[in-house]
Write a protein that holds these residues in place. Structure first.
Motif, PDB file in Angstrom:
ATOM      1  N   ARG A 127     -46.870  -6.654 -28.540  1.00  0.00           N
ATOM      2  CA  ARG A 127     -47.165  -7.526 -29.684  1.00  0.00           C
ATOM      3  C   ARG A 127     -48.239  -6.857 -30.530  1.00  0.00           C
ATOM      4  O   ARG A 127     -49.428  -7.005 -30.274  1.00  0.00           O
ATOM      5  CB  ARG A 127     -47.603  -8.910 -29.213  1.00  0.00           C
ATOM      6  N   VAL A 128     -47.792  -6.109 -31.554  1.00  0.00           N
ATOM      7  CA  VAL A 128     -48.740  -5.315 -32.343  1.00  0.00           C
ATOM      8  C   VAL A 128     -48.930  -5.847 -33.750  1.00  0.00           C
ATOM      9  O   VAL A 128     -49.610  -5.251 -34.551  1.00  0.00           O
ATOM     10  CB  VAL A 128     -48.250  -3.853 -32.437  1.00  0.00           C
ATOM     11  N   ALA A 129     -48.309  -6.964 -34.093  1.00  0.00           N
ATOM     12  CA  ALA A 129     -48.392  -7.396 -35.491  1.00  0.00           C
ATOM     13  C   ALA A 129     -48.991  -8.776 -35.630  1.00  0.00           C
ATOM     14  O   ALA A 129     -49.995  -9.092 -35.022  1.00  0.00           O
ATOM     15  CB  ALA A 129     -47.012  -7.315 -36.131  1.00  0.00           C
ATOM     16  N   SER A 130     -48.323  -9.641 -36.423  1.00  0.00           N
ATOM     17  CA  SER A 130     -48.981 -10.834 -36.929  1.00  0.00           C
ATOM     18  C   SER A 130     -48.674 -12.109 -36.159  1.00  0.00           C
ATOM     19  O   SER A 130     -48.680 -13.181 -36.714  1.00  0.00           O
ATOM     20  CB  SER A 130     -48.561 -11.044 -38.385  1.00  0.00           C
ATOM     21  N   HIS A 131     -48.431 -12.006 -34.829  1.00  0.00           N
ATOM     22  CA  HIS A 131     -48.214 -13.229 -34.058  1.00  0.00           C
ATOM     23  C   HIS A 131     -49.446 -14.129 -34.096  1.00  0.00           C
ATOM     24  O   HIS A 131     -49.337 -15.354 -34.155  1.00  0.00           O
ATOM     25  CB  HIS A 131     -47.871 -12.871 -32.604  1.00  0.00           C
ATOM     26  N   ASP A 132     -50.635 -13.505 -34.044  1.00  0.00           N
ATOM     27  CA  ASP A 132     -51.867 -14.295 -34.104  1.00  0.00           C
ATOM     28  C   ASP A 132     -52.027 -14.958 -35.464  1.00  0.00           C
ATOM     29  O   ASP A 132     -52.527 -16.077 -35.567  1.00  0.00           O
ATOM     30  CB  ASP A 132     -53.076 -13.397 -33.827  1.00  0.00           C
ATOM     31  N   GLN A 133     -51.591 -14.259 -36.523  1.00  0.00           N
ATOM     32  CA  GLN A 133     -51.677 -14.836 -37.868  1.00  0.00           C
ATOM     33  C   GLN A 133     -50.840 -16.113 -37.944  1.00  0.00           C
ATOM     34  O   GLN A 133     -51.243 -17.110 -38.519  1.00  0.00           O
ATOM     35  CB  GLN A 133     -51.152 -13.840 -38.900  1.00  0.00           C
ATOM     36  N   ARG A 134     -49.636 -16.044 -37.362  1.00  0.00           N
ATOM     37  CA  ARG A 134     -48.757 -17.208 -37.407  1.00  0.00           C
ATOM     38  C   ARG A 134     -49.411 -18.393 -36.714  1.00  0.00           C
ATOM     39  O   ARG A 134     -49.375 -19.520 -37.204  1.00  0.00           O
ATOM     40  CB  ARG A 134     -47.424 -16.875 -36.740  1.00  0.00           C
ATOM     41  N   GLN A 135     -50.022 -18.141 -35.545  1.00  0.00           N
ATOM     42  CA  GLN A 135     -50.684 -19.214 -34.815  1.00  0.00           C
ATOM     43  C   GLN A 135     -51.819 -19.814 -35.634  1.00  0.00           C
ATOM     44  O   GLN A 135     -52.041 -21.025 -35.632  1.00  0.00           O
ATOM     45  CB  GLN A 135     -51.220 -18.670 -33.485  1.00  0.00           C
ATOM     46  N   ASP A 136     -52.548 -18.951 -36.374  1.00  0.00           N
ATOM     47  CA  ASP A 136     -53.686 -19.418 -37.162  1.00  0.00           C
ATOM     48  C   ASP A 136     -53.264 -20.349 -38.293  1.00  0.00           C
ATOM     49  O   ASP A 136     -54.034 -21.212 -38.715  1.00  0.00           O
ATOM     50  CB  ASP A 136     -54.437 -18.218 -37.763  1.00  0.00           C
ATOM     51  N   TRP A 212     -49.306  -3.477 -37.664  1.00  0.00           N
ATOM     52  CA  TRP A 212     -50.430  -3.638 -36.753  1.00  0.00           C
ATOM     53  C   TRP A 212     -51.091  -5.006 -36.943  1.00  0.00           C
ATOM     54  O   TRP A 212     -50.899  -5.674 -37.948  1.00  0.00           O
ATOM     55  CB  TRP A 212     -51.458  -2.526 -36.987  1.00  0.00           C
ATOM     56  N   ARG A 213     -51.936  -5.363 -35.969  1.00  0.00           N
ATOM     57  CA  ARG A 213     -52.610  -6.665 -36.011  1.00  0.00           C
ATOM     58  C   ARG A 213     -53.509  -6.815 -37.234  1.00  0.00           C
ATOM     59  O   ARG A 213     -53.779  -7.921 -37.680  1.00  0.00           O
ATOM     60  CB  ARG A 213     -53.442  -6.872 -34.734  1.00  0.00           C
ATOM     61  N   THR A 214     -54.008  -5.712 -37.750  1.00  0.00           N
ATOM     62  CA  THR A 214     -54.893  -5.778 -38.912  1.00  0.00           C
ATOM     63  C   THR A 214     -54.135  -5.957 -40.223  1.00  0.00           C
ATOM     64  O   THR A 214     -54.742  -6.177 -41.272  1.00  0.00           O
ATOM     65  CB  THR A 214     -55.737  -4.495 -39.008  1.00  0.00           C
ATOM     66  N   ASP A 215     -52.801  -5.841 -40.171  1.00  0.00           N
ATOM     67  CA  ASP A 215     -51.979  -6.008 -41.370  1.00  0.00           C
ATOM     68  C   ASP A 215     -51.509  -7.453 -41.495  1.00  0.00           C
ATOM     69  O   ASP A 215     -51.596  -8.238 -40.540  1.00  0.00           O
ATOM     70  CB  ASP A 215     -50.761  -5.076 -41.313  1.00  0.00           C
ATOM     71  N   PHE A 216     -50.994  -7.790 -42.675  1.00  0.00           N
ATOM     72  CA  PHE A 216     -50.477  -9.132 -42.913  1.00  0.00           C
ATOM     73  C   PHE A 216     -49.065  -9.030 -43.485  1.00  0.00           C
ATOM     74  O   PHE A 216     -48.775  -8.144 -44.290  1.00  0.00           O
ATOM     75  CB  PHE A 216     -51.363  -9.911 -43.893  1.00  0.00           C
ATOM     76  N   VAL A 217     -48.210  -9.934 -43.067  1.00  0.00           N
ATOM     77  CA  VAL A 217     -46.855  -9.974 -43.595  1.00  0.00           C
ATOM     78  C   VAL A 217     -46.481 -11.427 -43.854  1.00  0.00           C
ATOM     79  O   VAL A 217     -46.841 -12.328 -43.108  1.00  0.00           O
ATOM     80  CB  VAL A 217     -45.851  -9.316 -42.622  1.00  0.00           C
ATOM     81  N   GLY A 218     -45.774 -11.653 -44.951  1.00  0.00           N
ATOM     82  CA  GLY A 218     -45.351 -13.002 -45.284  1.00  0.00           C
ATOM     83  C   GLY A 218     -44.255 -12.980 -46.332  1.00  0.00           C
ATOM     84  O   GLY A 218     -43.842 -11.915 -46.810  1.00  0.00           O
ATOM     85  N   ARG A 219     -43.820 -14.142 -46.702  1.00  0.00           N
ATOM     86  CA  ARG A 219     -42.765 -14.266 -47.700  1.00  0.00           C
ATOM     87  C   ARG A 219     -43.408 -14.310 -49.089  1.00  0.00           C
ATOM     88  O   ARG A 219     -44.395 -15.014 -49.311  1.00  0.00           O
ATOM     89  CB  ARG A 219     -41.960 -15.539 -47.449  1.00  0.00           C
ATOM     90  N   TRP A 220     -42.827 -13.549 -50.030  1.00  0.00           N
ATOM     91  CA  TRP A 220     -43.375 -13.489 -51.375  1.00  0.00           C
ATOM     92  C   TRP A 220     -42.463 -14.161 -52.391  1.00  0.00           C
ATOM     93  O   TRP A 220     -42.920 -14.679 -53.397  1.00  0.00           O
ATOM     94  CB  TRP A 220     -43.630 -12.041 -51.774  1.00  0.00           C
ATOM     95  N   GLY A 221     -41.189 -14.149 -52.148  1.00  0.00           N
ATOM     96  CA  GLY A 221     -40.221 -14.787 -53.030  1.00  0.00           C
ATOM     97  C   GLY A 221     -39.009 -15.212 -52.240  1.00  0.00           C
ATOM     98  O   GLY A 221     -38.987 -15.120 -51.006  1.00  0.00           O
ATOM     99  N   GLU A 222     -37.986 -15.682 -52.928  1.00  0.00           N
ATOM    100  CA  GLU A 222     -36.770 -16.154 -52.258  1.00  0.00           C
ATOM    101  C   GLU A 222     -36.181 -15.086 -51.357  1.00  0.00           C
ATOM    102  O   GLU A 222     -35.725 -15.376 -50.246  1.00  0.00           O
ATOM    103  CB  GLU A 222     -35.737 -16.575 -53.311  1.00  0.00           C
ATOM    104  N   ASP A 223     -36.195 -13.832 -51.821  1.00  0.00           N
ATOM    105  CA  ASP A 223     -35.614 -12.743 -51.047  1.00  0.00           C
ATOM    106  C   ASP A 223     -36.583 -11.565 -50.933  1.00  0.00           C
ATOM    107  O   ASP A 223     -36.153 -10.417 -50.813  1.00  0.00           O
ATOM    108  CB  ASP A 223     -34.296 -12.280 -51.666  1.00  0.00           C
TER     109      ASP A 223
END
Length: 309
Positions: A127-136, A212-223
């Motif tokens: 688990r190297v990415a944003s699982h913690d971000q989702r929980q937050d 990585w955990r220090t990065d952020f990923v999310g949805r920006w638009g419909e696609d």
């Protein structure tokens, strides 16, 4: 008196109870064993895997330079070649379509005469990415996208604004990637909203595992998906873009018995001293549109060539 451990069934049962994934292949890289842990990690039952090639089915991929699917540098192939244990970070293709980051450990398998007849590989999820971000953000209204379970556009805009402020104050470099599947509207019209949502979720899970955990990923638009790469320089963002693109290219969902996927374009931009959120995202969108146009031209050229032949 015979020991209970002389019964081979004891060892088989013990291996089946371990949550770590276990895969064994022969010299032709056909899967000969697939544990309960492997089923749980990949969503693929053993009758779907045993007898198939770990290469052709894209089940196991290492993340070594130049190793697309499997060549002499993949852990399984290398373990058989050098006759020694090999470790690597890699990816598993989940049945739902996304890629899972894993730590791979491979050892050669020998027969009674000492000849190498295959290889055994274990894999554990990393688990190297944003699982913690989702929980937050789960309990904060409006901060999570309901389809992908990633951060919403509102949350990503706030993250981007904060990251840009930090960049202006202490000059820590960062870059953004903007990913968009080509023909998403046509895909949704052809296969329906449920299939479209499944594909978006596959992309989302892959992106979570690719960063990585220090990065952020999310949805920006419909696609569109936005990735904020903290501490990423102008030079290294291209390598990250290529890795993310390779992983997203493998995403495919199973829909009514067939694999469905879409090609992906990725735009990128590194933060500059005079940037605002709007100017940074404008450059990322400009790069994304150029990549999408190149993808469309390539598809049209391939179609023209196949029609002419």
């Amino acid at each position: 008196m015979m020991s209970a451990f002389s019964d081979p069934e004891i060892y088989r049962t013990a291996l089946e109870s371990v949550p770590t994934g276990l895969c064994m292949i022969d010299q032709q890289k056909r899967v000969t064993a697939w544990s309960a842990g492997a089923e749980q990690l990949t969503g693929r039952l053993r009758h779907e895997v045993i007898g198939h090639s770990c290469v052709n089915e894209a089940l196991l991929q290492c993340d070594q330079p130049g190793c697309e699917f499997c060549n002499e540098e993949c852990p399984l192939a290398r373990a058989m070649k050098v006759g020694q244990p090999v470790e690597a970070i890699g990816f598993l293709h989940h049945k739902q379509g996304h890629e899972i980051p894993v730590r791979l450990r491979a050892v050669p398998v020998r027969n009674a005469h000492g000849s190498i007849v295959g290889a055994l590989e274990t894999f554990e999820e990393q688990r190297v990415a944003s699982h913690d971000q989702r929980q937050d953000t789960m309990d904060v209204p409006g901060c999570m996208d309901e389809v992908t379970l990633l951060a919403s556009q509102t949350m990503m805009r706030s993250r981007l604004r904060d990251t840009l402020t930090t960049f202006h104050e202490v000059h820590v470099p960062f870059a953004v990637l903007l990913a968009r599947p080509a023909g998403f509207e046509h895909f949704r019209a052809s296969f329906g909203p449920e299939a479209a949502s499944m594909l978006l979720r596959a992309f989302a899970r892959t992106l979570e595992g690719a960063l990585w955990r220090t990065d952020f990923v999310g949805r920006w638009g419909e696609d569109e998906f936005l990735m904020i790469l903290n501490g990423c320089s102008d030079q290294s963002m291209h390598a990250v873009r290529d890795r993310v693109h390779r992983l997203l290219a493998e995403n495919a969902i199973e829909w009514w018995g067939e694999r469905r996927s879409l090609p992906v374009s990725i735009g990128l931009a590194a933060a500059q001293a005079e940037d605002s959120v709007e100017s940074l995202m404008a450059r990322a969108h400009q790069c994304l549109d150029a990549a999408s146009s190149g993808l469309a031209r390539g598809a049209a050229s391939n179609h023209s060539s196949s029609s002419g032949s």
